[in-house]
Design an enzyme around this catalytic site. Sequence first.
Site, PDB file in Angstrom:
ATOM      1  N   CYS A 108       3.776   8.211 -17.942  1.00  6.05           N
ATOM      2  CA  CYS A 108       5.120   8.026 -16.905  1.00  6.05           C
ATOM      3  C   CYS A 108       4.827   8.216 -15.495  1.00  6.05           C
ATOM      4  CB  CYS A 108       5.991   8.958 -17.503  1.00  6.05           C
ATOM      5  SG  CYS A 108       6.802   8.837 -19.078  1.00  6.05           S
ATOM      6  N   HIS A 126       0.169  11.929 -20.724  1.00  5.07           N
ATOM      7  CA  HIS A 126       1.509  12.326 -19.931  1.00  5.07           C
ATOM      8  C   HIS A 126       1.334  12.122 -18.494  1.00  5.07           C
ATOM      9  CE1 HIS A 126       3.793  13.562 -23.267  1.00  5.07           C
ATOM     10  NE2 HIS A 126       3.129  14.506 -23.717  1.00  5.07           N
TER      11      HIS A 126
END
Length: 412
Positions: free
Chosen positions: A284, A234
Amino acid sequence: MFAERAGSGSRRDQARQLILDLETRGSQALPLFISCLEDTGQDTLASLLRTSRRAAKQDPEAIRALDLKPVALGPVSLRPEELRVAKQDPSQPSQGKLAPVVLGPEELWPAKLRPEVLRPEAPRPVDVGSGGFSEIRAQDRAKGNADLAYVLNADPCGHCLIINNVNFCHESGLNTRTGSNIDCERMQQRFHLLHFVVEVKCNLTAKQMVQALGELARRDHSALDCCVVVILSHGCQASHLQFPGAVYGMDGYPVSVEKIVNIFNGTGCPSLGGKPKLFFIQACGGEQKDQGFEVASTSPEDRTPDSDPEPDATPFQEGPVTFDQPDAVSSLPTPSDILVSYSTFPGFVSWRDTKSGSWYIETLDSIFEQWAHCEDLQTLLLRVANAVSVKGIYKQIPGCFNFLRKKLFFKT
């Protein structure tokens, strides 16, 4: 110049004199002439001329010993019998045509010759992603030139560390990254085929990530030519001076991409000085979802019926002041020989399919498989960006911060 050669001495003398004349017309004249011969399918003569050139530099008389095969230079419209006429009376070429010159002993002339026109080199077409003709010849020349391309001759070529964070602690609030193991297997196999020693570490905390990267940087890379780091996790936005973004450890604490890259600077990793250091970040860059803009057509393969895309995004968290701040300005290294490839534009979501892995890694692996044998890294990444940009309902486009000084061709 060719008309003069046709009437001066034997055919062998003409060949030698042609080489000497081209040498006097600039350092690139003869190489360009040889390249034109290759482009017109006359590889044998081109090879012989290269040999002659090397021999001539060592011994100017050595070229006499070469038994040159004939090649006709002149308009395609000329018939073989016209070549004989031009040989006997080269002083009167037809208006608007080049007088043909045949190189090589007359007794070696074949019964039928297909003369080629010597003309300025036309711009070569460039493949824009359709899989057609590309500048392979130019790429090959760059590969062999240490001033234009990094030398990747070592075997193994270098180390490749893959950090694959799939499961996160409950307190972090981060979801399991289903499908990331597929990405990890793809990258492990791909970089093994590219002659890297691959090491995989899974589910590391932020502190463990920094420790693993520091351990890699402290190794002796003197006998190696490159280093690769792949991070699957992430991610979020982070304050930065050089490289944007951050990736999360499984404990929910972020490590900035800038900090990761600076671990491999000249002080922390002197044995990689002047050698390419590559970072591939699948995470991301923020929370924004790019809905794109309307274009004339959309690929029917944008999204498969069973696909289940998830974002690798979490809200931006500024962390404790003492935990993850950029290095002081005075200690920041010059980022030479570094390339950081991001799966998405800073601030935007990066999509991952739970069944087939992330768009970015899946495409990166596919492009490397098809094109790494003949194209440099920057060209490969352009192909990746183009392919990913047409996927899905929500949009994504990879990008990179490129501080490489030369082209990089993987060893395949």
